[in-house]
Scaffold this motif. Structure first.
Motif, PDB file in Angstrom:
ATOM      1  N   CYS A  66      38.512  38.283  49.078  1.00 41.45           N
ATOM      2  CA  CYS A  66      36.413  39.288  48.367  1.00 41.45           C
ATOM      3  C   CYS A  66      36.998  38.269  47.163  1.00 41.45           C
ATOM      4  O   CYS A  66      37.729  37.795  46.271  1.00 41.45           O
ATOM      5  CB  CYS A  66      37.231  40.360  47.936  1.00 41.45           C
ATOM      6  N   GLU A  67      36.033  38.306  47.124  1.00 40.75           N
ATOM      7  CA  GLU A  67      34.897  37.824  45.908  1.00 40.75           C
ATOM      8  C   GLU A  67      36.028  37.828  44.396  1.00 40.75           C
ATOM      9  O   GLU A  67      36.333  37.044  43.673  1.00 40.75           O
ATOM     10  CB  GLU A  67      33.476  37.540  45.268  1.00 40.75           C
ATOM     11  N   THR A  68      35.516  39.550  44.500  1.00 37.41           N
ATOM     12  CA  THR A  68      36.387  40.020  43.098  1.00 37.41           C
ATOM     13  C   THR A  68      38.200  39.184  42.396  1.00 37.41           C
ATOM     14  O   THR A  68      38.127  38.800  41.763  1.00 37.41           O
ATOM     15  CB  THR A  68      36.597  40.687  43.193  1.00 37.41           C
ATOM     16  N   CYS A  69      38.782  38.795  43.700  1.00 42.80           N
ATOM     17  CA  CYS A  69      40.113  38.931  43.871  1.00 42.80           C
ATOM     18  C   CYS A  69      39.528  36.794  43.957  1.00 42.80           C
ATOM     19  O   CYS A  69      41.013  36.693  42.454  1.00 42.80           O
ATOM     20  CB  CYS A  69      40.542  38.804  45.338  1.00 42.80           C
ATOM     21  N   GLU A  95      38.144  36.016  40.958  1.00 44.35           N
ATOM     22  CA  GLU A  95      38.501  35.676  40.115  1.00 44.35           C
ATOM     23  C   GLU A  95      39.430  36.366  39.171  1.00 44.35           C
ATOM     24  O   GLU A  95      39.874  35.360  38.317  1.00 44.35           O
ATOM     25  CB  GLU A  95      36.891  36.824  38.994  1.00 44.35           C
ATOM     26  N   ARG A  96      40.069  37.375  40.350  1.00 46.48           N
ATOM     27  CA  ARG A  96      41.384  37.235  39.314  1.00 46.48           C
ATOM     28  C   ARG A  96      42.290  36.003  39.065  1.00 46.48           C
ATOM     29  O   ARG A  96      43.272  36.219  38.157  1.00 46.48           O
ATOM     30  CB  ARG A  96      41.657  39.043  40.578  1.00 46.48           C
ATOM     31  N   MET A  97      41.949  36.024  40.575  1.00 45.78           N
ATOM     32  CA  MET A  97      42.846  34.318  40.400  1.00 45.78           C
ATOM     33  C   MET A  97      42.695  33.801  39.356  1.00 45.78           C
ATOM     34  O   MET A  97      43.632  33.268  38.784  1.00 45.78           O
ATOM     35  CB  MET A  97      42.544  33.987  41.927  1.00 45.78           C
ATOM     36  N   ASP A  98      42.281  33.596  38.209  1.00 47.03           N
ATOM     37  CA  ASP A  98      41.710  32.704  38.210  1.00 47.03           C
ATOM     38  C   ASP A  98      41.855  33.254  36.005  1.00 47.03           C
ATOM     39  O   ASP A  98      42.763  32.957  35.747  1.00 47.03           O
ATOM     40  CB  ASP A  98      39.564  32.133  36.624  1.00 47.03           C
ATOM     41  N   SER A  99      41.981  34.815  36.584  1.00 48.99           N
ATOM     42  CA  SER A  99      41.887  35.570  34.932  1.00 48.99           C
ATOM     43  C   SER A  99      43.359  36.312  34.887  1.00 48.99           C
ATOM     44  O   SER A  99      43.916  36.334  34.364  1.00 48.99           O
ATOM     45  CB  SER A  99      40.623  36.662  34.627  1.00 48.99           C
ATOM     46  N   ASN A 100      43.954  37.054  36.049  1.00 47.37           N
ATOM     47  CA  ASN A 100      44.942  37.610  36.426  1.00 47.37           C
ATOM     48  C   ASN A 100      45.146  37.216  37.583  1.00 47.37           C
ATOM     49  O   ASN A 100      44.792  38.902  38.382  1.00 47.37           O
ATOM     50  CB  ASN A 100      44.992  38.929  35.409  1.00 47.37           C
ATOM     51  N   PRO A 101      46.104  36.829  38.026  1.00 45.36           N
ATOM     52  CA  PRO A 101      46.619  36.673  39.660  1.00 45.36           C
ATOM     53  C   PRO A 101      47.248  37.555  39.991  1.00 45.36           C
ATOM     54  O   PRO A 101      46.668  38.853  41.121  1.00 45.36           O
ATOM     55  CB  PRO A 101      47.449  35.408  39.806  1.00 45.36           C
ATOM     56  N   LEU A 102      47.513  38.844  38.979  1.00 47.40           N
ATOM     57  CA  LEU A 102      48.595  39.456  40.014  1.00 47.40           C
ATOM     58  C   LEU A 102      48.454  40.634  39.995  1.00 47.40           C
ATOM     59  O   LEU A 102      47.982  41.887  40.927  1.00 47.40           O
ATOM     60  CB  LEU A 102      49.903  40.284  38.638  1.00 47.40           C
ATOM     61  N   ARG A 103      46.470  41.105  39.066  1.00 44.43           N
ATOM     62  CA  ARG A 103      45.771  42.001  40.060  1.00 44.43           C
ATOM     63  C   ARG A 103      45.466  41.841  41.381  1.00 44.43           C
ATOM     64  O   ARG A 103      43.964  42.577  41.589  1.00 44.43           O
ATOM     65  CB  ARG A 103      44.419  41.481  39.263  1.00 44.43           C
ATOM     66  N   VAL A 104      45.189  41.010  41.878  1.00 41.39           N
ATOM     67  CA  VAL A 104      44.745  40.325  43.519  1.00 41.39           C
ATOM     68  C   VAL A 104      45.772  40.962  44.378  1.00 41.39           C
ATOM     69  O   VAL A 104      44.866  42.127  45.000  1.00 41.39           O
ATOM     70  CB  VAL A 104      45.244  38.833  43.604  1.00 41.39           C
ATOM     71  N   LEU A 105      46.976  41.641  43.678  1.00 42.14           N
ATOM     72  CA  LEU A 105      48.067  42.556  44.723  1.00 42.14           C
ATOM     73  C   LEU A 105      47.583  43.926  44.828  1.00 42.14           C
ATOM     74  O   LEU A 105      47.532  44.702  45.646  1.00 42.14           O
ATOM     75  CB  LEU A 105      49.275  42.457  43.887  1.00 42.14           C
ATOM     76  N   ASP A 106      46.537  44.097  43.735  1.00 40.25           N
ATOM     77  CA  ASP A 106      46.163  45.243  43.276  1.00 40.25           C
ATOM     78  C   ASP A 106      44.576  45.893  44.155  1.00 40.25           C
ATOM     79  O   ASP A 106      44.395  46.587  44.089  1.00 40.25           O
ATOM     80  CB  ASP A 106      46.216  45.232  42.013  1.00 40.25           C
ATOM     81  N   CYS A 107      44.224  44.232  44.444  1.00 33.63           N
ATOM     82  CA  CYS A 107      42.883  44.590  44.982  1.00 33.63           C
ATOM     83  C   CYS A 107      43.231  45.899  45.905  1.00 33.63           C
ATOM     84  O   CYS A 107      43.584  46.318  46.852  1.00 33.63           O
ATOM     85  CB  CYS A 107      42.636  43.561  45.927  1.00 33.63           C
ATOM     86  N   LYS A 108      41.611  47.009  46.186  1.00 31.79           N
ATOM     87  CA  LYS A 108      41.636  48.096  47.539  1.00 31.79           C
ATOM     88  C   LYS A 108      40.848  47.198  48.981  1.00 31.79           C
ATOM     89  O   LYS A 108      41.156  48.153  49.434  1.00 31.79           O
ATOM     90  CB  LYS A 108      41.315  48.896  46.622  1.00 31.79           C
ATOM     91  N   VAL A 109      40.609  46.019  48.721  1.00 31.80           N
ATOM     92  CA  VAL A 109      39.630  45.972  49.697  1.00 31.80           C
ATOM     93  C   VAL A 109      41.107  45.565  50.861  1.00 31.80           C
ATOM     94  O   VAL A 109      41.453  44.831  50.929  1.00 31.80           O
ATOM     95  CB  VAL A 109      38.983  44.395  49.654  1.00 31.80           C
ATOM     96  N   LYS A 110      40.826  46.543  52.129  1.00 33.13           N
ATOM     97  CA  LYS A 110      41.839  46.320  53.128  1.00 33.13           C
ATOM     98  C   LYS A 110      42.090  44.123  53.803  1.00 33.13           C
ATOM     99  O   LYS A 110      43.254  44.633  53.988  1.00 33.13           O
ATOM    100  CB  LYS A 110      40.679  47.063  54.101  1.00 33.13           C
ATOM    101  N   THR A 111      41.405  43.853  53.682  1.00 33.64           N
ATOM    102  CA  THR A 111      41.020  42.312  54.368  1.00 33.64           C
ATOM    103  C   THR A 111      42.249  41.830  53.320  1.00 33.64           C
ATOM    104  O   THR A 111      43.159  41.160  53.727  1.00 33.64           O
ATOM    105  CB  THR A 111      39.989  41.408  54.188  1.00 33.64           C
ATOM    106  N   CYS A 112      42.080  42.023  52.100  1.00 33.20           N
ATOM    107  CA  CYS A 112      42.433  41.375  51.229  1.00 33.20           C
ATOM    108  C   CYS A 112      44.417  42.061  50.978  1.00 33.20           C
ATOM    109  O   CYS A 112      45.148  41.268  50.912  1.00 33.20           O
ATOM    110  CB  CYS A 112      42.142  41.959  49.708  1.00 33.20           C
ATOM    111  N   GLN A 113      44.473  43.452  51.438  1.00 35.33           N
ATOM    112  CA  GLN A 113      45.749  43.850  51.541  1.00 35.33           C
ATOM    113  C   GLN A 113      46.318  43.013  52.662  1.00 35.33           C
ATOM    114  O   GLN A 113      47.777  42.767  52.859  1.00 35.33           O
ATOM    115  CB  GLN A 113      45.646  44.847  51.485  1.00 35.33           C
ATOM    116  N   ALA A 114      45.653  42.861  53.510  1.00 37.46           N
ATOM    117  CA  ALA A 114      46.035  42.397  55.100  1.00 37.46           C
ATOM    118  C   ALA A 114      46.544  40.703  54.770  1.00 37.46           C
ATOM    119  O   ALA A 114      47.687  40.703  55.114  1.00 37.46           O
ATOM    120  CB  ALA A 114      44.784  42.558  56.448  1.00 37.46           C
ATOM    121  N   ALA A 115      45.806  39.946  53.591  1.00 43.38           N
ATOM    122  CA  ALA A 115      46.128  39.041  53.492  1.00 43.38           C
ATOM    123  C   ALA A 115      47.195  38.610  52.565  1.00 43.38           C
ATOM    124  O   ALA A 115      47.816  37.573  52.218  1.00 43.38           O
ATOM    125  CB  ALA A 115      45.157  37.966  52.691  1.00 43.38           C
TER     126      ALA A 115
END
Ligand code: ATP
Ligand code: MG
Length: 412
Positions: A193-196, A198-218
């Motif tokens: 997702c879009e927010t992820c 942004e997270r990739m630039d700022s704090n990539p670990l936080r992508v792991l925490d994303c609550k969006v289902k498609t992100c979790q699947a990826a």
């Protein structure tokens, strides 16, 4: 023109008697359990300098970047309503000069403020009960803090939670893990997702925490921090697990737990339930060895957690409502003063008592009923002369004239 109705702010709720009675119970249990681990209560300010959270929680976090109630006061100072308790606790610890006073074990309870999208279990003013342990470095101390949290939930009768733990590594091992994760995320970028992004630039670990289902699947095959720990972190993480096993605290390892705040390292953990939808984290925390130093103090290892009061409340088993023990019914003006005195004496004996206000017997009995009192004490001239009271047990209907002392015995 009709006056506009004044309402509380969206996401900011009133604590009415039925709810506050549950909160008080939760607070009592917290005080009991935490004191048994030698944690002492602190009461810290609700207003803090905005810079405190920018420097600790992290500028890029959701909390600091978009959720704080921050403003400039009449004197031109940038202040905010605290969004969480740890930063203020560290500030207070440093300000009081306690860094050389040995380990400090603190707990606190009180309101926090975040301008989030209000939902069930997600408010803009909510209450946290938290604990902070400054000067704790050993893995067994982590295990004890987690066991304390588990005991707190157990004592409340909240059984529907599971403990998930992770290690976030340290400044030695996290950078290379971060690289490995970034390489993976670049490959999956289109699925995130879009927010992820942004997270990739700022704090990539936080992508792991994303609550969006498609992100979790990826993220299914994402590299995991637990497989990239340096030796010291590895030893710490296995020490934590041995401690938890010794204390019979059940846990699972969830490599996706990163926590929303920037300051955590090594141990991160959450007590989670499936019963509150997306608001499933009831109590969460971790180790923050770098925070004291980053706020200007000496290097001080520390660990802490916070639980959301409103989420605890939703999971709390039903408890008996707070109803008075006794309703006092006074029959006739002649006994008015005497009945008032008896009500006072009953309260002094430890009972919770409502006085039904005198006047018509019918109205008073109706009131006793509506109050949900367990007993009614009726006082007429006969009772006053005999120095006795008429006691009626409303659940059995049984009625008897008794002395004051006999009544106290009967009720307790
Ligand atoms: P979440 O993932 O649910 O947003 P968080 O990671 O932001 O939680 P913390 O900052 O660690 O949570 O706060 C600890 C606890 O405080 C949470 O586990 C939750 O029980 C509670 N909490 C956090 N934010 C809110 C809120 N807006 N409303 C009610 N409770 C909250
Ligand atoms: Mg949050």
């Amino acid at each position: 023109m009709a006056k506009q109705k004044l309402q509380s702010i969206r996401g900011i709720h009133d604590g009415l008697p039925a709810q506050v009675s549950k909160w008080r119970y939760i607070e009592e249990v917290a005080r009991d359990i935490f004191s048994s681990y030698a944690f002492a209560e602190v009461r810290l300010p609700i207003l803090e300098p905005t810079a405190l959270f920018v420097r600790s929680v992290g500028e890029k976090t959701d909390i600091v970047s978009k959720e704080m109630y921050a403003f400039t006061d009449q004197g031109g100072d940038n202040i905010c309503l605290r969004p969480e308790g740890t930063a203020g606790a560290v500030r207070a610890y440093l300000q009081a000069g306690l860094t050389r006073a040995g380990a400090q074990r603190w707990f606190y309870m009180g309101p926090m403020f975040r301008r989030e999208r209000p939902q069930k279990g997600r408010l803009r003013q909510f209450q946290q009960i938290g604990a902070e342990f400054f000067g704790a470095s050993a893995a067994v101390e982590d295990a004890e803090v987690l066991a304390m949290a588990q005991r707190f939930l157990d004592t409340l009768g909240i059984e529907q939670t599971r403990l998930e733990i992770n290690s976030l590594g340290c400044t030695t091992c996290r950078p290379s893990y971060r690289e490995a994760l970034l390489t993976f995320l670049q490959r999956k970028k289109d699925a995130l997702c879009e927010t992820c992004h942004e997270r990739m630039d700022s704090n990539p670990l936080r992508v792991l925490d994303c609550k969006v289902k498609t992100c979790q699947a990826a993220l299914t095959d994402a590299p995991e921090m637990v497989n990239h720990l340096c030796e010291v972190c590895e030893t710490h993480f296995s020490g934590l697990q041995s401690g938890l096993k010794a204390l019979n605290v059940k846990y699972t390892i969830n490599p996706r737990i990163v926590r929303g705040l920037d300051y955590y390292n090594r141990t991160a953990f959450e007590f989670i339930t499936d019963q509150l939808g997306a608001q499933g984290t009831v109590l969460a925390g971790g180790r923050y060895d770098g925070l004291v130093e980053s706020l200007g103090g000496p290097a001080t290892p520390a660990i802490g957690f916070a639980a959301g009061m409103e989420r605890l409340e939703m999971l709390l088993p039903d408890r008996e409502a707070n109803q008075p023990d006794v309703a006092v019914v006074a029959l006739g003006d002649a006994v008015s003063g005497y009945a008032l005195q008896q009500a006072t004496k009953l309260r002094e004996a430890g009972l919770s008592v409502v006085h039904c206000g005198g006047g018509s017997a019918k109205r008073q009995f109706k009131m006793a009923d509506r109050e949900g009192a367990k007993f009614v004490v009726t006082i007429g001239e006969d009772e006053m002369k005999a120095g006795k009271l008429m006691l009626k047990n409303l659940s059995t209907g049984e009625q008897q004239q008794l002395t004051f002392d006999a009544i106290i015995q009967e009720i307790s």
